[in-house]
Design a protein around this motif. Sequence first.
Motif, PDB file in Angstrom:
ATOM      1  N   HIS A 165      64.649  22.330 -15.019  1.00 58.14           N
ATOM      2  CA  HIS A 165      65.580  21.374 -15.848  1.00 58.14           C
ATOM      3  C   HIS A 165      67.018  21.777 -16.082  1.00 58.14           C
ATOM      4  CE1 HIS A 165      62.442  18.330 -16.606  1.00 58.14           C
ATOM      5  NE2 HIS A 165      61.731  19.508 -17.028  1.00 58.14           N
ATOM      6  N   VAL A 166      67.332  23.201 -15.943  1.00 59.45           N
ATOM      7  CA  VAL A 166      68.499  23.728 -16.305  1.00 59.45           C
ATOM      8  C   VAL A 166      69.334  24.666 -15.267  1.00 59.45           C
ATOM      9  CG1 VAL A 166      69.725  25.384 -17.892  1.00 59.45           C
ATOM     10  CG2 VAL A 166      67.796  23.900 -18.817  1.00 59.45           C
ATOM     11  N   SER A 167      68.525  25.433 -14.334  1.00 54.00           N
ATOM     12  CA  SER A 167      69.207  26.081 -13.510  1.00 54.00           C
ATOM     13  C   SER A 167      69.970  25.241 -12.286  1.00 54.00           C
ATOM     14  CB  SER A 167      67.998  26.869 -12.632  1.00 54.00           C
ATOM     15  OG  SER A 167      68.742  27.711 -11.807  1.00 54.00           O
ATOM     16  N   GLY A 168      71.246  25.754 -12.264  1.00 50.55           N
ATOM     17  CA  GLY A 168      72.195  24.920 -11.317  1.00 50.55           C
ATOM     18  C   GLY A 168      72.967  23.871 -12.161  1.00 50.55           C
ATOM     19  N   GLN A 169      72.394  23.237 -13.162  1.00 51.96           N
ATOM     20  CA  GLN A 169      72.871  22.095 -13.868  1.00 51.96           C
ATOM     21  C   GLN A 169      74.578  22.292 -14.420  1.00 51.96           C
ATOM     22  OE1 GLN A 169      72.117  19.025 -13.536  1.00 51.96           O
ATOM     23  NE2 GLN A 169      69.952  19.138 -12.798  1.00 51.96           N
ATOM     24  N   ALA A 170      75.156  21.690 -14.571  1.00 49.33           N
ATOM     25  CA  ALA A 170      76.352  21.453 -15.507  1.00 49.33           C
ATOM     26  C   ALA A 170      75.750  21.581 -16.893  1.00 49.33           C
ATOM     27  CB  ALA A 170      77.471  20.617 -15.021  1.00 49.33           C
ATOM     28  N   ASN A 171      76.795  22.199 -17.943  1.00 48.44           N
ATOM     29  CA  ASN A 171      76.272  22.222 -19.256  1.00 48.44           C
ATOM     30  C   ASN A 171      76.022  20.683 -20.055  1.00 48.44           C
ATOM     31  OD1 ASN A 171      76.058  25.024 -19.659  1.00 48.44           O
ATOM     32  ND2 ASN A 171      78.257  25.148 -20.088  1.00 48.44           N
ATOM     33  N   ALA A 172      76.833  19.710 -19.415  1.00 50.01           N
ATOM     34  CA  ALA A 172      76.704  18.411 -19.935  1.00 50.01           C
ATOM     35  C   ALA A 172      75.287  17.921 -19.636  1.00 50.01           C
ATOM     36  CB  ALA A 172      77.665  17.401 -19.387  1.00 50.01           C
ATOM     37  N   ASN A 173      74.821  18.306 -18.476  1.00 43.37           N
ATOM     38  CA  ASN A 173      73.323  17.799 -18.291  1.00 43.37           C
ATOM     39  C   ASN A 173      72.293  18.467 -18.972  1.00 43.37           C
ATOM     40  OD1 ASN A 173      74.343  15.879 -16.373  1.00 43.37           O
ATOM     41  ND2 ASN A 173      74.168  17.159 -14.778  1.00 43.37           N
ATOM     42  N   MET A 174      72.669  19.912 -18.978  1.00 46.79           N
ATOM     43  CA  MET A 174      71.632  20.815 -19.840  1.00 46.79           C
ATOM     44  C   MET A 174      71.455  20.466 -21.143  1.00 46.79           C
ATOM     45  SD  MET A 174      72.244  24.909 -21.013  1.00 46.79           S
ATOM     46  CE  MET A 174      73.764  24.464 -22.071  1.00 46.79           C
ATOM     47  N   CYS A 175      72.457  19.893 -21.704  1.00 46.61           N
ATOM     48  CA  CYS A 175      72.527  19.742 -23.095  1.00 46.61           C
ATOM     49  C   CYS A 175      72.033  18.023 -23.436  1.00 46.61           C
ATOM     50  CB  CYS A 175      73.759  19.803 -23.806  1.00 46.61           C
ATOM     51  SG  CYS A 175      74.765  21.381 -24.119  1.00 46.61           S
ATOM     52  N   ARG A 176      72.322  17.306 -22.403  1.00 39.85           N
ATOM     53  CA  ARG A 176      71.652  16.030 -22.487  1.00 39.85           C
ATOM     54  C   ARG A 176      69.937  16.184 -22.476  1.00 39.85           C
ATOM     55  NH1 ARG A 176      76.285  13.815 -19.897  1.00 39.85           N
ATOM     56  NH2 ARG A 176      75.432  14.590 -17.699  1.00 39.85           N
ATOM     57  N   TYR A 177      69.536  17.062 -21.548  1.00 40.00           N
ATOM     58  CA  TYR A 177      68.066  17.280 -21.472  1.00 40.00           C
ATOM     59  C   TYR A 177      67.549  18.124 -22.814  1.00 40.00           C
ATOM     60  CZ  TYR A 177      63.771  19.964 -20.671  1.00 40.00           C
ATOM     61  OH  TYR A 177      62.628  20.301 -20.749  1.00 40.00           O
ATOM     62  N   LEU A 178      68.429  19.051 -23.393  1.00 46.20           N
ATOM     63  CA  LEU A 178      67.795  19.878 -24.393  1.00 46.20           C
ATOM     64  C   LEU A 178      67.944  18.870 -25.769  1.00 46.20           C
ATOM     65  CD1 LEU A 178      69.364  23.263 -23.995  1.00 46.20           C
ATOM     66  CD2 LEU A 178      67.257  22.828 -23.820  1.00 46.20           C
ATOM     67  N   PHE A 179      68.827  18.150 -25.738  1.00 44.14           N
ATOM     68  CA  PHE A 179      69.143  17.420 -27.219  1.00 44.14           C
ATOM     69  C   PHE A 179      69.476  15.950 -26.961  1.00 44.14           C
ATOM     70  CE2 PHE A 179      70.998  22.008 -27.485  1.00 44.14           C
ATOM     71  CZ  PHE A 179      69.983  22.514 -28.297  1.00 44.14           C
ATOM     72  N   PRO A 180      68.695  15.484 -26.378  1.00 43.56           N
ATOM     73  CA  PRO A 180      68.934  13.888 -25.972  1.00 43.56           C
ATOM     74  C   PRO A 180      69.258  12.945 -26.997  1.00 43.56           C
ATOM     75  CG  PRO A 180      66.544  14.278 -25.820  1.00 43.56           C
ATOM     76  CD  PRO A 180      67.264  15.575 -26.119  1.00 43.56           C
ATOM     77  N   GLU A 181      68.812  13.372 -28.588  1.00 45.10           N
ATOM     78  CA  GLU A 181      69.298  12.359 -29.352  1.00 45.10           C
ATOM     79  C   GLU A 181      70.632  12.928 -30.186  1.00 45.10           C
ATOM     80  OE1 GLU A 181      67.962  16.083 -31.065  1.00 45.10           O
ATOM     81  OE2 GLU A 181      67.374  14.833 -29.421  1.00 45.10           O
ATOM     82  N   ARG A 182      71.367  13.843 -29.827  1.00 47.64           N
ATOM     83  CA  ARG A 182      72.419  14.369 -30.382  1.00 47.64           C
ATOM     84  C   ARG A 182      73.754  13.984 -29.863  1.00 47.64           C
ATOM     85  NH1 ARG A 182      70.187  20.468 -32.595  1.00 47.64           N
ATOM     86  NH2 ARG A 182      68.191  19.433 -33.441  1.00 47.64           N
ATOM     87  N   SER A 183      74.720  14.217 -30.483  1.00 47.09           N
ATOM     88  CA  SER A 183      76.155  13.729 -30.157  1.00 47.09           C
ATOM     89  C   SER A 183      76.758  14.836 -29.135  1.00 47.09           C
ATOM     90  CB  SER A 183      77.082  13.567 -31.260  1.00 47.09           C
ATOM     91  OG  SER A 183      77.446  15.115 -31.860  1.00 47.09           O
ATOM     92  N   LEU A 184      77.735  14.057 -28.435  1.00 50.19           N
ATOM     93  CA  LEU A 184      78.457  15.004 -27.575  1.00 50.19           C
ATOM     94  C   LEU A 184      79.117  16.238 -28.205  1.00 50.19           C
ATOM     95  CD1 LEU A 184      79.963  15.260 -24.843  1.00 50.19           C
ATOM     96  CD2 LEU A 184      81.810  13.900 -25.631  1.00 50.19           C
ATOM     97  N   VAL A 185      79.786  15.948 -29.417  1.00 53.81           N
ATOM     98  CA  VAL A 185      80.351  16.989 -30.178  1.00 53.81           C
ATOM     99  C   VAL A 185      79.258  18.310 -30.388  1.00 53.81           C
ATOM    100  CG1 VAL A 185      81.087  17.645 -32.465  1.00 53.81           C
ATOM    101  CG2 VAL A 185      81.943  15.698 -31.341  1.00 53.81           C
ATOM    102  N   HIS A 186      78.093  17.728 -30.656  1.00 53.16           N
ATOM    103  CA  HIS A 186      76.900  18.955 -30.835  1.00 53.16           C
ATOM    104  C   HIS A 186      76.678  19.454 -29.462  1.00 53.16           C
ATOM    105  CE1 HIS A 186      72.914  20.688 -30.807  1.00 53.16           C
ATOM    106  NE2 HIS A 186      73.160  20.756 -32.196  1.00 53.16           N
ATOM    107  N   HIS A 187      76.485  18.583 -28.500  1.00 49.04           N
ATOM    108  CA  HIS A 187      76.550  19.136 -27.124  1.00 49.04           C
ATOM    109  C   HIS A 187      77.559  20.516 -26.754  1.00 49.04           C
ATOM    110  CE1 HIS A 187      73.836  15.724 -25.599  1.00 49.04           C
ATOM    111  NE2 HIS A 187      73.288  16.377 -26.386  1.00 49.04           N
ATOM    112  N   GLU A 188      78.693  19.838 -26.855  1.00 48.76           N
ATOM    113  CA  GLU A 188      79.864  20.764 -26.584  1.00 48.76           C
ATOM    114  C   GLU A 188      79.904  22.129 -27.352  1.00 48.76           C
ATOM    115  OE1 GLU A 188      83.070  18.413 -27.116  1.00 48.76           O
ATOM    116  OE2 GLU A 188      83.088  17.577 -25.068  1.00 48.76           O
ATOM    117  N   ALA A 189      79.564  21.972 -28.840  1.00 49.93           N
ATOM    118  CA  ALA A 189      79.470  23.238 -29.271  1.00 49.93           C
ATOM    119  C   ALA A 189      78.205  24.044 -28.973  1.00 49.93           C
ATOM    120  CB  ALA A 189      79.325  22.664 -30.778  1.00 49.93           C
ATOM    121  N   PHE A 190      77.106  23.483 -28.821  1.00 51.93           N
ATOM    122  CA  PHE A 190      76.154  24.344 -28.448  1.00 51.93           C
ATOM    123  C   PHE A 190      76.295  25.164 -26.929  1.00 51.93           C
ATOM    124  CE2 PHE A 190      72.299  25.379 -26.026  1.00 51.93           C
ATOM    125  CZ  PHE A 190      71.281  25.994 -26.882  1.00 51.93           C
ATOM    126  N   ALA A 191      77.028  24.367 -26.120  1.00 50.09           N
ATOM    127  CA  ALA A 191      77.081  24.975 -24.767  1.00 50.09           C
ATOM    128  C   ALA A 191      78.113  26.272 -24.893  1.00 50.09           C
ATOM    129  CB  ALA A 191      77.883  23.621 -23.930  1.00 50.09           C
TER     130      ALA A 191
END
Length: 221
Positions: free
Chosen positions: A44-70
């Motif tokens: 699910h993660v290898s080779g993916q852009a961070n946006a896709n990685m975070c959508r997989y890891l945290f599908p219910e969380r906001s874009l702000v959370h995704h960007e900070a985690f990445a």
Amino acid sequence: MLNALLFDLDGTLTDTDALHLLALQQLLQEEEGRVFSEAEFTTHVSGQANANMCRYLFPERSLVHHEAFAERKEQRFRQLSPQLQPMPGLLRLLDFAQEHGIAVCVVTNAPRANAEHMLRVLGLSQRFACVLVAEELPRAKPDPLPYLSGLECLGARADEALAFEDSVPGLTAAVGAGICTFGLSTSQPPQTLLDAGAHRVIEDFNDPQLWAEIHRRLDVR
């Protein structure tokens, strides 16, 4: 004809998947108490852009959370990679390209800070005509746009180029751009790479299959 070589970065110029996995495992354990397996990373993660990685890891969380985690994850990766080794045969291939006037570039889903860090650590910062970072483009891999942009940057056509990838999203992008693509078996099984469209699967840049293709295209004996 062979006028251009286009390289993915992670897992292609240098083998980094284990470090990306470790960075994710550390952060998810520290912040979420979450166990993250190598199998899950590979699928699910290898080779993916961070946006896709975070959508997989945290599908219910906001874009702000995704960007900070990445950003935290990439900072951790850079801390874990003060030293990296180029893939075997890479320097030989880059020297050959320079000798024969073949343009080279990097096409990566990694963020700019990671790309600059890795190329600096590898001693390759001055070796590429351009470094295309997919997150700075309208669409990342697996869309072919990053590789089409790489061809445009080098002034080359797809039929006079070779690409090098280690992941399914990367192969999908490069093959979708019409480029003959070699899959490096650093992060995926060879059959997975072939199923994704790899022209050939190679272990590293010393592989005789690669050099046979280069010599065929250049008619070099």
